[in-house]
Design a protein around this motif. Sequence first.
Motif, PDB file in Angstrom:
ATOM      1  N   GLU A   1      -4.225   0.794  -2.812  1.00 36.78           N
ATOM      2  CA  GLU A   1      -4.218  -0.154  -1.675  1.00 36.78           C
ATOM      3  C   GLU A   1      -3.161  -1.117  -1.999  1.00 36.78           C
ATOM      4  OE1 GLU A   1      -6.004   0.131   0.657  1.00 36.78           O
ATOM      5  OE2 GLU A   1      -7.697   1.820   0.179  1.00 36.78           O
TER       6      GLU A   1
ATOM      7  N   TYR B   1      -7.270   3.110  -7.006  1.00 35.48           N
ATOM      8  CA  TYR B   1      -7.035   4.282  -6.386  1.00 35.48           C
ATOM      9  C   TYR B   1      -8.346   4.768  -5.484  1.00 35.48           C
ATOM     10  CZ  TYR B   1      -3.445   5.311  -9.769  1.00 35.48           C
ATOM     11  OH  TYR B   1      -2.405   5.172 -10.742  1.00 35.48           O
TER      12      TYR B   1
ATOM     13  N   PRO C   1       0.750  -1.138  -0.022  1.00 39.23           N
ATOM     14  CA  PRO C   1      -0.013  -0.030   0.010  1.00 39.23           C
ATOM     15  C   PRO C   1       0.899   1.345  -0.004  1.00 39.23           C
ATOM     16  CG  PRO C   1      -0.108  -0.908   2.530  1.00 39.23           C
ATOM     17  CD  PRO C   1       0.847  -1.798   1.440  1.00 39.23           C
TER      18      PRO C   1
ATOM     19  N   THR D   1      -4.593   6.963  -2.044  1.00 38.73           N
ATOM     20  CA  THR D   1      -4.071   5.788  -1.721  1.00 38.73           C
ATOM     21  C   THR D   1      -3.985   4.782  -2.366  1.00 38.73           C
ATOM     22  OG1 THR D   1      -4.788   6.032   0.796  1.00 38.73           O
ATOM     23  CG2 THR D   1      -4.192   3.830   0.117  1.00 38.73           C
TER      24      THR D   1
ATOM     25  N   THR E   1       0.574   5.732   0.367  1.00 44.23           N
ATOM     26  CA  THR E   1      -0.218   6.792   0.558  1.00 44.23           C
ATOM     27  C   THR E   1       0.388   8.158   0.205  1.00 44.23           C
ATOM     28  OG1 THR E   1      -1.813   5.775   2.022  1.00 44.23           O
ATOM     29  CG2 THR E   1      -1.763   8.134   2.075  1.00 44.23           C
TER      30      THR E   1
END
Lengths: 111, 112
Positions: free
Chosen positions: B79, B64, B18, B77, B20
């Motif tokens: 994932e 996204y 992941p 983000t 961010t």
Amino acid sequence: GESVGLHLPTLSVQEGDNSIINCAYSNSASDYFIWYKQESGKGPQFIIDIRSNMDKRQGQRVTVLLNKTVKHLSLQIAATQPGDSAVYFCAERDSNYQLIWGAGTKLIIKP
Amino acid sequence: DAGITQSPRHKVTETGTPVTLRCHQTENHRYMYWYRQDPGHGLRLIHYSYGVKDTDKGEVSDGYSVSRSKTEDFLLTLESATSSQTSVYFCAITREVGNTIYFGEGSWLTVV
């Protein structure tokens, strides 16, 4: 930073000459148009905008021309300088108020 | 820079992890956007926000997600990052939709 456009249309201009960068837009209902400049490794920067009720707008060393008949937008840069080297994007605002971006034109200044 | 800060500016990550990306603005603008930029594709809208907790999808939203819990922060983000998400990501802001938008300096993401 990385090059943002490896296969962009390219315009080469002699330093001191005027540059004209062209953009064809797609939507006859678009009412607002913007030009951005993007230098290598940086985010796009606003240059100048024009609304559809205008044909021409001038800024500092830049002029935008709008021809709604043929859906054509151009950016003219007077007395091009080395610092003008960049990728130039046009964008149009559609009827949903969303911006639609062109693919960009790379401007190269020859000394 | 129109008061926009993106972080991180550069990141290399592995497939499946992941990630961010954060966009922070000091202009109190209502609208915030995440774009990706790839050679041959120009700028493509991923997601945008029109207020706190109000977000919507753009043209390339698959893979996204976004969140906006405060006016000043808009998070993107991934994932489970894939190699196709290797790109330059730009955050942008505007006071009113469809008006001139101002961009951050970009976040270079490489997924290996």
